[in-house]
Enzyme design. Structure first.
Site, short mmCIF file in Angstrom:
data_model
loop_
_atom_site.label_atom_id
_atom_site.label_comp_id
_atom_site.label_asym_id
_atom_site.label_seq_id
_atom_site.Cartn_x
_atom_site.Cartn_y
_atom_site.Cartn_z
N LYS A 53 0.84 -1.21 0.00
CA LYS A 53 0.00 0.00 0.00
C LYS A 53 0.88 1.26 0.00
O LYS A 53 0.65 2.20 -0.76
CB LYS A 53 -0.94 -0.01 1.21
N GLN A 97 -4.66 -1.49 9.69
CA GLN A 97 -4.55 -2.82 9.10
C GLN A 97 -5.14 -3.86 10.06
O GLN A 97 -4.81 -3.88 11.25
CB GLN A 97 -3.09 -3.13 8.77
N ASP A 120 -11.14 2.69 4.18
CA ASP A 120 -11.47 1.27 4.05
C ASP A 120 -12.98 1.06 3.92
O ASP A 120 -13.42 -0.02 3.54
CB ASP A 120 -10.99 0.50 5.29
N1 GUN Z 1 -6.84 -6.94 6.33
C1 GUN Z 1 -7.19 -7.72 5.28
N2 GUN Z 1 -7.80 -6.98 4.34
C2 GUN Z 1 -7.84 -5.72 4.80
C3 GUN Z 1 -8.33 -4.50 4.27
O1 GUN Z 1 -8.90 -4.42 3.18
N3 GUN Z 1 -8.16 -3.40 5.07
C4 GUN Z 1 -7.57 -3.47 6.28
N4 GUN Z 1 -7.48 -2.35 6.96
N5 GUN Z 1 -7.11 -4.58 6.79
C5 GUN Z 1 -7.24 -5.69 6.05
#
Ligand code: GUN
Length: 288
Positions: A53, A97, A120
């Site tokens: 990311k 995350q 998100d």
């Molecule tokens: N963990 C697995 N997928 C995601 C996601 O799309 N966003 C976040 N913040 N954590 C994750």
């Protein structure tokens, strides 16, 4: 034989457009889109996701601020960090995350994020907005899946869509988005009876169960469009492989189009996070 829906190429194209947009925001408004990424602890998979990311942010000219508290951080300390990021006008998006270590209350943390910074789309207000058809930030994986579907199929009205998996992150919001596009939507899950037959009714089949090659080739209606959200790491023939939730080779013989793993929905998820961050930065500054 199916068409391979190249999510990587589509994501690269979207990111090219975002690069131009970010340059324009900096030049015309002095605005630097910025995301804060919070990674608690040392989970190896999460570290890889966060690294990817942050790398994309760098490519696009989006500022990223990383916070990496140790896994013994208290709930109160984490909530204080979210508060501080909410109050920082230079931060337009906040991503925590997941999963968080067990002693932390994930829901409380996610819902503390200011909804306008919730890139998100996991916050209850954004979930509610999606379910009643109001504008809000949309979760990245379903948003990326819809972009690919609409690019390939155009109008989705009246199509039968089956989503296998009912998670809050993918299955449920995906079903909402398909419904918003006038699909007839079924959500299937581990307790669904005659799952193979339910899948065979799908013009659009979305697999989001988190089980390697779970969806079989002969579950797929001839010509259907298959979206494989799964990212599963398996050992096979002495090798470490990444496979989806669909048995790709078998499905390829039945489907009209299918997303590969890797190179399908994964890159779309990250591109949509960038898209949401730019959208959040623009909204915060009342830029159309
Ligand atoms: N963990 C697995 N997928 C995601 C996601 O799309 N966003 C976040 N913040 N954590 C994750």
């Amino acid at each position: 034989m199916a068409i391979r829906l190249d999510g990587k190429a589509f994501a690269d194209g979207l990111c090219e457009k975002l690069i131009t947009e970010v340059e324009g925001l900096k030049a015309a408004h002095g605005l630097r889109p910025c995301i804060a990424v919070v990674l608690v602890g040392e989970d190896p998979a999460s570290q890889v996701y966060v690294r990817n990311k942050v790398k994309r942010c760098e490519q696009l000219g989006i500022d990223s601020i990383e916070h990496r508290p140790a896994d013994n951080i208290t709930q109160a300390e984490l909530m204080a960090l979210i508060d501080e990021l909410n109050g920082n006008d230079d931060v337009h998006g906040i991503l925590v995350q997941l999963p968080l270590p067990e002693h932390l209350d994930e829901d409380q943390v996610i819902n503390a994020i200011q909804p306008e910074k919730d890139v998100d789309g996991f916050n209850l207000l954004n979930v509610g907005r999606l379910s009643v058809g109001q504008k809000g930030l949309l979760p990245c994986t379903p948003l990326g899946s819809m972009m690919l579907l609409k690019d390939h199929l155009g109008d989705l009205s009246g199509l039968n869509a089956v989503v296998v998996g009912r998670s809050n992150i993918v299955g449920k919001p995906m079903a909402q988005l398909l419904l918003r596009e006038n699909c007839t939507v079924t959500i299937a899950h581990s307790k669904t009876k005659n799952l193979a037959d339910v899948c065979r009714s799908a013009d659009i089949l979305v697999a989001a169960v988190g089980r390697p090659r779970f969806v079989q080739g002969d579950w797929i209606k001839p010509g259907a469009t298959v979206i494989d959200v799964g990212i599963n790491r398996i050992e096979e023939d002495g090798k470490n492989r990444l496979v989806g939730d669909v048995d790709y080779d078998a499905a390829f013989e039945h489907a009209g189009a299918i997303t590969p793993v890797p190179g399908g929905i994964g890159p779309m998820t990250i591109a949509c996070l960038m898209y949401n961050t730019v959208a959040a930065a623009k909204a915060a500054n009342k830029i159309e």
